[in-house]
Write an enzyme that holds these catalytic residues in place. Structure first.
Site, PDB file in Angstrom:
ATOM      1  N   LYS A  13       0.949  -1.294   0.167  1.00  0.00           N
ATOM      2  CA  LYS A  13       0.095   0.246   0.083  1.00  0.00           C
ATOM      3  C   LYS A  13       0.794   1.218  -0.081  1.00  0.00           C
ATOM      4  O   LYS A  13       0.518   2.255  -0.872  1.00  0.00           O
ATOM      5  CB  LYS A  13      -0.879  -0.035   1.346  1.00  0.00           C
ATOM      6  CG  LYS A  13      -1.874  -1.180   1.048  1.00  0.00           C
ATOM      7  CD  LYS A  13      -2.741  -1.211   2.578  1.00  0.00           C
ATOM      8  CE  LYS A  13      -2.041  -1.173   3.908  1.00  0.00           C
ATOM      9  NZ  LYS A  13      -1.097  -2.424   4.189  1.00  0.00           N
ATOM     10  N   ARG A  88      -9.838   0.569   8.365  1.00  0.00           N
ATOM     11  CA  ARG A  88      -9.411  -0.558   8.977  1.00  0.00           C
ATOM     12  C   ARG A  88     -10.405  -1.391   9.644  1.00  0.00           C
ATOM     13  O   ARG A  88     -10.497  -2.456  10.060  1.00  0.00           O
ATOM     14  CB  ARG A  88      -8.254  -0.576   9.619  1.00  0.00           C
ATOM     15  CG  ARG A  88      -6.728  -1.072   9.084  1.00  0.00           C
ATOM     16  CD  ARG A  88      -5.781  -0.741  10.156  1.00  0.00           C
ATOM     17  NE  ARG A  88      -4.740  -1.198   9.866  1.00  0.00           N
ATOM     18  CZ  ARG A  88      -3.367  -0.872   9.443  1.00  0.00           C
ATOM     19  NH1 ARG A  88      -3.615   0.668   8.875  1.00  0.00           N
ATOM     20  NH2 ARG A  88      -2.373  -1.391   9.248  1.00  0.00           N
ATOM     21  N   ARG A 127      11.629  -4.926   5.663  1.00  0.00           N
ATOM     22  CA  ARG A 127      11.112  -3.583   5.003  1.00  0.00           C
ATOM     23  C   ARG A 127      12.078  -2.554   5.693  1.00  0.00           C
ATOM     24  O   ARG A 127      12.263  -2.786   6.817  1.00  0.00           O
ATOM     25  CB  ARG A 127      10.011  -3.442   5.355  1.00  0.00           C
ATOM     26  CG  ARG A 127       9.525  -1.969   5.244  1.00  0.00           C
ATOM     27  CD  ARG A 127       7.847  -1.803   5.306  1.00  0.00           C
ATOM     28  NE  ARG A 127       7.315  -2.022   6.358  1.00  0.00           N
ATOM     29  CZ  ARG A 127       5.746  -2.276   6.457  1.00  0.00           C
ATOM     30  NH1 ARG A 127       5.302  -1.735   5.299  1.00  0.00           N
ATOM     31  NH2 ARG A 127       5.203  -2.534   7.533  1.00  0.00           N
ATOM     32  N   ARG A 161      11.152  -0.319  11.366  1.00  0.00           N
ATOM     33  CA  ARG A 161       9.935  -0.151  12.511  1.00  0.00           C
ATOM     34  C   ARG A 161       9.990  -1.150  13.626  1.00  0.00           C
ATOM     35  O   ARG A 161      10.269  -2.337  13.022  1.00  0.00           O
ATOM     36  CB  ARG A 161       8.768  -0.092  11.645  1.00  0.00           C
ATOM     37  CG  ARG A 161       8.265   1.110  11.106  1.00  0.00           C
ATOM     38  CD  ARG A 161       7.299   0.933   9.917  1.00  0.00           C
ATOM     39  NE  ARG A 161       5.807   0.108  10.754  1.00  0.00           N
ATOM     40  CZ  ARG A 161       4.966  -0.066   9.986  1.00  0.00           C
ATOM     41  NH1 ARG A 161       4.992   0.281   8.537  1.00  0.00           N
ATOM     42  NH2 ARG A 161       3.816  -0.683  10.390  1.00  0.00           N
ATOM     43  N   ARG A 172      -0.742  -8.587  13.569  1.00  0.00           N
ATOM     44  CA  ARG A 172      -1.153  -7.562  12.559  1.00  0.00           C
ATOM     45  C   ARG A 172      -2.089  -8.275  11.397  1.00  0.00           C
ATOM     46  O   ARG A 172      -3.210  -7.804  11.012  1.00  0.00           O
ATOM     47  CB  ARG A 172      -0.050  -6.718  11.983  1.00  0.00           C
ATOM     48  CG  ARG A 172       0.321  -5.662  12.943  1.00  0.00           C
ATOM     49  CD  ARG A 172       1.726  -5.231  12.912  1.00  0.00           C
ATOM     50  NE  ARG A 172       1.857  -4.301  11.380  1.00  0.00           N
ATOM     51  CZ  ARG A 172       3.162  -4.498  10.831  1.00  0.00           C
ATOM     52  NH1 ARG A 172       3.958  -4.950  11.552  1.00  0.00           N
ATOM     53  NH2 ARG A 172       3.423  -3.815   9.553  1.00  0.00           N
TER      54      ARG A 172
END
Ligand code: ADP
Ligand code: ADP
Ligand code: ZN
Length: 216
Positions: A13, A88, A127, A161, A172
């Site tokens: 996203k 969400r 990431r 992160r 998640r």
């Protein structure tokens, strides 16, 4: 044009939203980025959100819809917004409808990034972003042209992160399955959903989204 990018953590996203921003002058509205900025600044919202985010759970609907509402009042979003990571939950989807309607705007598409959950863990743990400009990278799938140097701004300072670890990502994903995936039928009934293969190369995903937005 106002669109939602919908998909589980790691679906792409943020990557696609920043490309749309660069290519089309639309504005990326990432509740995750806004919340991380609030945590960093130590605002009351940030203080409330920090532990929830580190656990991989969802921050309250009131908080996230509140920050989206404030952001939509800034004039740059009138050109078109890309909602990344919002809504969400069904309650957030209802809030978004009201927030847009109050401002005389509407939702054009909900782009669902269709991905394989197992591949997402690898995407998430690999990431990282440039600490100076926010550009996104991946250890395997999207490395800077020169190792250790940001393609966009030349900085050598990168960040990962705290919630991008295998344990949290499972929470998640469970949150996504339980609370976010169920909002798809709401948008399907309104004829807004367009499904895109999120497992394709980054450039192909961008092209598939462009084809939707250009009505092809
Ligand atoms: P999201 O915002 O949905 O959580 P990101 O856009 O941050 O996901 O992507 C997660 C990671 O996977 C990033 O490191 C990104 O570079 C990488 N990535 C994004 N899209 C793809 C893709 N189509 N193929 C391979 N890797 C991708
Ligand atoms: P990703 O796309 O990788 O899942 P985000 O950056 O969108 O991550 O979100 C990071 C965290 O911020 C989420 O796990 C959640 O705790 C919080 N968050 C972001 N957006 C929302 C939202 N719309 N509603 C509730 N919590 C959110
Ligand atoms: Zn940079």
């Amino acid at each position: 044009m106002n669109i939602i990018l919908l998909g589980p953590p790691g679906a792409g996203k943020g990557t696609q939203a920043s490309r749309l921003e660069a290519d089309r002058g639309m504005v990326q509205l990432s509740t995750g980025d806004m919340l991380r900025a609030a945590v960093k600044a130590g605002t009351p919202t940030g203080i409330k959100a920090k532990a929830v985010m580190e656990a991989g759970e969802l921050v309250s609907d009131e908080i996230v819809s509140g920050i989206i509402g404030e952001r939509l009042d800034m004039s740059d979003t009138a050109q078109g917004a890309i909602f990344d990571g919002y809504p969400r939950t069904a309650a957030q989807a209802a809030s978004l409808d009201s927030l847009l309607e109050e401002r005389g705007r509407k939702l054009d598409y909900v782009i669902e990034l269709d991905v394989d959950e197992e591949a997402l863990v690898e995407r998430i743990v690999g990431r990282y972003t440039c600490a100076a400009c926010g550009a996104g990278y991946h250890d395997t799938f999207l490395r800077p042209a020169t190792a250790g140097v940001c393609d966009v701004c030349g900085s050598g300072d990168f960040r990962r992160r705290p919630d991008d670890n295998e344990v949290t990502v499972r929470t998640r994903m469970a949150e996504y399955r339980a609370k976010t995936a169920p909002i798809l039928p709401i948008y399907e009934r309104r004829g807004l959903v367009r499904r895109v293969d999120g497992m394709a190369d980054i450039g192909r995903v961008t092209a598939a989204i462009a084809a939707v937005l250009d009505g092809q």
